[in-house]
Design an enzyme around this catalytic site. Structure first.
Site, PDB file in Angstrom:
ATOM      1  N   HIS A  72      13.951  92.986  48.138  1.00 41.20           N
ATOM      2  CA  HIS A  72      12.813  92.575  47.304  1.00 41.20           C
ATOM      3  C   HIS A  72      12.638  93.564  46.161  1.00 41.20           C
ATOM      4  CE1 HIS A  72      10.442  89.952  50.383  1.00 41.20           C
ATOM      5  NE2 HIS A  72      11.689  89.567  50.237  1.00 41.20           N
ATOM      6  N   TYR A 201       0.088  90.844  49.405  1.00 44.41           N
ATOM      7  CA  TYR A 201      -1.055  91.595  49.944  1.00 44.41           C
ATOM      8  C   TYR A 201      -2.302  90.980  49.312  1.00 44.41           C
ATOM      9  CZ  TYR A 201       2.008  95.246  51.811  1.00 44.41           C
ATOM     10  OH  TYR A 201       2.953  95.944  52.529  1.00 44.41           O
ATOM     11  N   PRO A 293      -1.053 100.149  59.006  1.00 45.44           N
ATOM     12  CA  PRO A 293       0.192  99.500  58.575  1.00 45.44           C
ATOM     13  C   PRO A 293       0.215  98.983  57.137  1.00 45.44           C
ATOM     14  CG  PRO A 293      -1.035  98.055  60.049  1.00 45.44           C
ATOM     15  CD  PRO A 293      -1.770  99.357  60.017  1.00 45.44           C
ATOM     16  N   LYS A 297       4.621 101.857  56.265  1.00 47.71           N
ATOM     17  CA  LYS A 297       5.236 103.189  56.220  1.00 47.71           C
ATOM     18  C   LYS A 297       5.678 103.778  57.562  1.00 47.71           C
ATOM     19  CE  LYS A 297       5.314 103.898  51.964  1.00 47.71           C
ATOM     20  NZ  LYS A 297       6.582 103.341  51.583  1.00 47.71           N
ATOM     21  N   TYR A 385       5.491 102.946  47.459  1.00 49.53           N
ATOM     22  CA  TYR A 385       5.886 101.803  48.283  1.00 49.53           C
ATOM     23  C   TYR A 385       7.394 101.784  48.550  1.00 49.53           C
ATOM     24  CZ  TYR A 385       5.378  97.323  50.527  1.00 49.53           C
ATOM     25  OH  TYR A 385       5.371  96.318  51.470  1.00 49.53           O
TER      26      TYR A 385
HETATM   27  P1  FAD Z   1       8.332 103.855  68.690  1.00 51.30           P
HETATM   28  O1  FAD Z   1       8.920 102.729  67.931  1.00 51.30           O
HETATM   29  O2  FAD Z   1       6.996 103.650  69.329  1.00 51.30           O
HETATM   30  O3  FAD Z   1       9.395 104.277  69.780  1.00 51.30           O
HETATM   31  C1  FAD Z   1       9.086 105.158  70.832  1.00 51.30           C
HETATM   32  C2  FAD Z   1       9.965 104.843  72.023  1.00 51.30           C
HETATM   33  O4  FAD Z   1       9.668 105.774  73.059  1.00 51.30           O
HETATM   34  C3  FAD Z   1       9.676 103.459  72.584  1.00 51.30           C
HETATM   35  O5  FAD Z   1      10.868 102.743  72.759  1.00 51.30           O
HETATM   36  C4  FAD Z   1       8.958 103.733  73.893  1.00 51.30           C
HETATM   37  O6  FAD Z   1       9.220 102.741  74.888  1.00 51.30           O
HETATM   38  C5  FAD Z   1       9.564 105.084  74.279  1.00 51.30           C
HETATM   39  N1  FAD Z   1       8.714 105.850  75.201  1.00 51.30           N
HETATM   40  C6  FAD Z   1       7.361 105.881  75.305  1.00 51.30           C
HETATM   41  N2  FAD Z   1       6.988 106.698  76.297  1.00 51.30           N
HETATM   42  C7  FAD Z   1       8.120 107.202  76.831  1.00 51.30           C
HETATM   43  C8  FAD Z   1       8.378 108.095  77.904  1.00 51.30           C
HETATM   44  N3  FAD Z   1       7.390 108.614  78.632  1.00 51.30           N
HETATM   45  N4  FAD Z   1       9.658 108.399  78.190  1.00 51.30           N
HETATM   46  C9  FAD Z   1      10.683 107.871  77.479  1.00 51.30           C
HETATM   47  N5  FAD Z   1      10.493 106.992  76.454  1.00 51.30           N
HETATM   48  C10 FAD Z   1       9.225 106.672  76.136  1.00 51.30           C
HETATM   49  N6  FAD Z   1       6.275 100.544  59.913  1.00 51.30           N
HETATM   50  C11 FAD Z   1       6.942 100.379  58.750  1.00 51.30           C
HETATM   51  O7  FAD Z   1       7.559 101.336  58.266  1.00 51.30           O
HETATM   52  N7  FAD Z   1       6.971  99.187  58.072  1.00 51.30           N
HETATM   53  C12 FAD Z   1       6.318  98.106  58.557  1.00 51.30           C
HETATM   54  O8  FAD Z   1       6.422  97.032  57.958  1.00 51.30           O
HETATM   55  C13 FAD Z   1       5.555  98.250  59.781  1.00 51.30           C
HETATM   56  N8  FAD Z   1       4.892  97.207  60.310  1.00 51.30           N
HETATM   57  C14 FAD Z   1       4.312  97.335  61.549  1.00 51.30           C
HETATM   58  C15 FAD Z   1       3.701  96.234  62.102  1.00 51.30           C
HETATM   59  C16 FAD Z   1       3.126  96.328  63.371  1.00 51.30           C
HETATM   60  C17 FAD Z   1       2.462  95.103  63.970  1.00 51.30           C
HETATM   61  C18 FAD Z   1       3.172  97.559  64.098  1.00 51.30           C
HETATM   62  C19 FAD Z   1       2.586  97.682  65.492  1.00 51.30           C
HETATM   63  C20 FAD Z   1       3.794  98.670  63.544  1.00 51.30           C
HETATM   64  C21 FAD Z   1       4.356  98.569  62.269  1.00 51.30           C
HETATM   65  N9  FAD Z   1       4.982  99.654  61.686  1.00 51.30           N
HETATM   66  C22 FAD Z   1       5.596  99.511  60.464  1.00 51.30           C
HETATM   67  C23 FAD Z   1       5.042 100.939  62.379  1.00 51.30           C
HETATM   68  C24 FAD Z   1       6.369 101.148  63.103  1.00 51.30           C
HETATM   69  O9  FAD Z   1       6.659 100.068  63.941  1.00 51.30           O
HETATM   70  C25 FAD Z   1       6.317 102.468  63.888  1.00 51.30           C
HETATM   71  O10 FAD Z   1       5.835 103.478  63.046  1.00 51.30           O
HETATM   72  C26 FAD Z   1       7.692 102.849  64.437  1.00 51.30           C
HETATM   73  O11 FAD Z   1       8.032 102.023  65.530  1.00 51.30           O
HETATM   74  C27 FAD Z   1       7.724 104.323  64.884  1.00 51.30           C
HETATM   75  O12 FAD Z   1       8.965 104.611  65.466  1.00 51.30           O
HETATM   76  P2  FAD Z   1       9.078 105.713  66.604  1.00 51.30           P
HETATM   77  O13 FAD Z   1      10.518 105.721  66.994  1.00 51.30           O
HETATM   78  O14 FAD Z   1       8.419 106.938  66.179  1.00 51.30           O
HETATM   79  O15 FAD Z   1       8.183 105.156  67.800  1.00 51.30           O
HETATM   80  C1  DHB Z   2       5.045  94.010  57.337  1.00 50.02           C
HETATM   81  C2  DHB Z   2       4.210  94.915  57.954  1.00 50.02           C
HETATM   82  C3  DHB Z   2       3.419  95.707  57.172  1.00 50.02           C
HETATM   83  O1  DHB Z   2       2.598  96.595  57.752  1.00 50.02           O
HETATM   84  C4  DHB Z   2       3.453  95.630  55.784  1.00 50.02           C
HETATM   85  O2  DHB Z   2       2.653  96.423  55.053  1.00 50.02           O
HETATM   86  C5  DHB Z   2       4.314  94.748  55.179  1.00 50.02           C
HETATM   87  C6  DHB Z   2       5.117  93.935  55.967  1.00 50.02           C
HETATM   88  C7  DHB Z   2       5.918  93.173  58.181  1.00 50.02           C
HETATM   89  O3  DHB Z   2       5.758  93.232  59.416  1.00 50.02           O
HETATM   90  O4  DHB Z   2       6.723  92.418  57.642  1.00 50.02           O
END
Ligand code: FAD
Ligand code: DHB
Length: 391
Positions: A72, A201, A293, A297, A385
């Site tokens: 995009h 948005y 969210p 980021k 962004y």
């Molecule tokens: P996580 O993805 O939470 O991974 C952590 C891992 O550790 C998991 O697999 C979990 O099962 C595991 N774990 C937990 N406890 C333990 C334990 N005790 N022992 C071993 N393993 C364990 N971010 C963006 O950049 N862009 C977006 O568009 C965006 N949209 C989002 C939309 C939604 C609805 C949500 C909920 C989040 C969104 N985010 C977005 C945020 C993004 O998903 C998270 O910031 C990202 O997953 C962080 O990655 P991480 O590896 O730090 O943590």
């Molecule tokens: C999506 C999630 C977000 O938080 C955002 O700002 C833009 C897109 C997504 O899940 O596609």
């Protein structure tokens, strides 16, 4: 078992770290609470910054992303029934974002890990970190009832907000900075082609709404709701009706509807734990910080953390120097706080707040008007962004 880096969590942070360390010739063991299927099927992020995409491609795990990711070059801000485009590429010297589901990114990294034959444990129970202040911090866990112990040079906490690594640090050694928001997001995945080629948005008096996508046939939509709301209060008809009201434009724009295949409510929070290191435990991603969210980021910040952590560990194993490791928390936190600021700003500009008054509402519209009419303001949004540069 003995390894150089024990990684707790196989989400984006943990799997990218394992990949970068492998490329630097550093051994690791990954320990994950959930099944591989669960981690990959969880519906989470969808927007990759330019730097996240480039890292995947440059380190040899970008083939599917290059094939299936959707590039995009702009996004839309919609308010007062009017459409305003922010030309991200024009404002950032050609940078863009890529739509690619988080689960697919994790799958690519997990496939790469498994191909190396290096250890990765899924469905681990009773995961705990021990002897953090010794030279050999240890991860203990059970798989299929069998006890495992991994003695490490370092442990990387990549286990998300509800993980165990951050809470294994003595409370007196951490400072927590936190803000909660008086709203949440109701997110759905619908089997219908996206109604727009770009993300939308949308500011509306009934609350914020976001149009995104996963594939040319799958639309991802979000709407602001009450933080205590229950998904049971939202039958499909109510969701479509609310989305239609919020996205309505003066020129009769149409939202494609279709079967809703997933729905859920996500709370909103800003959170930072400082420092991101305790002795030989280094934290990355959601276990150290959460952003609301609205700026897309969270995943990108998790990847930025492990990029730095991997360089610091590589430097240590190459030269024995602790310099980059000692700077890891400070360097990461500079980016973390800039991203916190941006995510808070996007959230504040686009959502309705319960106690806002008419002054707040006018100011919010003025902010949107400014961002969409001043090149300088639009450029500031765009450079954040698509992702701030790495120092
Ligand atoms: P996580 O993805 O939470 O991974 C952590 C891992 O550790 C998991 O697999 C979990 O099962 C595991 N774990 C937990 N406890 C333990 C334990 N005790 N022992 C071993 N393993 C364990 N971010 C963006 O950049 N862009 C977006 O568009 C965006 N949209 C989002 C939309 C939604 C609805 C949500 C909920 C989040 C969104 N985010 C977005 C945020 C993004 O998903 C998270 O910031 C990202 O997953 C962080 O990655 P991480 O590896 O730090 O943590
Ligand atoms: C999506 C999630 C977000 O938080 C955002 O700002 C833009 C897109 C997504 O899940 O596609």
């Amino acid at each position: 078992m003995r390894t150089q880096v024990g990684i707790v969590g196989a989400g984006p942070a943990g799997m990218m770290l394992a990949h970068l360390l492998h490329r630097a010739g550093i051994d690791s063991v990954v320990v994950e609470l959930r099944s591989r299927h669960y981690v990959q099927e969880r519906v989470r992020a969808g927007v990759l910054e330019q730097g996240t995409r480039d890292l995947m491609v440059e380190t040899g795990v970008g083939a599917r992303l290059q094939r299936d990711g959707i590039t995009h070059h702009g996004l839309e801000l919609r308010f007062g029934g009017q459409v305003h485009r922010i030309d991200l590429s024009d404002l950032t010297g050609g940078k863009s974002i890529t739509i690619y589901p988080q689960g697919e990114l994790v799958k690519d990294l997990t496939d790469a890990r498994i191909a190396t034959g290096a250890p990765i444990y899924f469905a681990a129970e009773d995961v705990g970190t021990h002897e953090l202040d010794s030279d050999a911090p240890t991860i203990r866990f059970l798989v299929d009832g069998q006890e495992h112990q991994v003695r490490c040079d370092f442990i990387a906490g990549c286990d998300g907000f509800h993980g165990i690594t951050r809470s294994s640090i003595p409370a007196s050694a951490l400072t927590i900075f936190e803000r909660t928001y008086p709203f949440a997001w109701l997110g759905i995945l619908a089997e219908t082609p996206p109604s727009s080629e770009e993300l939308i948005y949308c500011h509306h008096e009934r609350g914020f709404a976001l149009h995104s996508m996963r594939t040319p046939k799958l639309t991802r939509l979000y709407l602001q709701c009450d933080p205590d709301d229950d998904i049971g209060n939202w039958p499909d008809d109510r969701i479509w009706s609310e989305l239609n009201s919020r996205f309505a434009t003066d020129d009769g724009w149409k939202l494609n509807c279709g079967p809703i295949v997933q729905k859920g409510i996500t709370p909103m929070r800003s959170f930072v734990a400082e420092p991101m290191r305790f002795e030989r435990l280094l934290l990355a991603g959601d276990c150290a910080h959460i952003v609301p969210p609205t700026g897309a980021k969270g995943l990108n910040l998790a990847i930025a953390d492990v990029r730095l952590m991997a360089s610091a560990l590589a430097e240590f194993y190459k030269s024995g120097s602790h310099d980059l490791l000692d700077l890891y928390s400070q360097t990461s936190l500079r980016r973390v706080w800039k991203v916190q600021r941006f995510s808070w700003w996007m959230t504040s500009m686009l959502h309705r707040f319960p106690h806002e008054n008419s002054f707040d509402q006018r100011r919010q519209i003025a902010e949107l008007d400014y961002v969409t009419s001043s090149r300088a303001a639009a450029q500031s949004l765009a450079e954040n962004y698509v992702g701030l540069p790495f120092d």
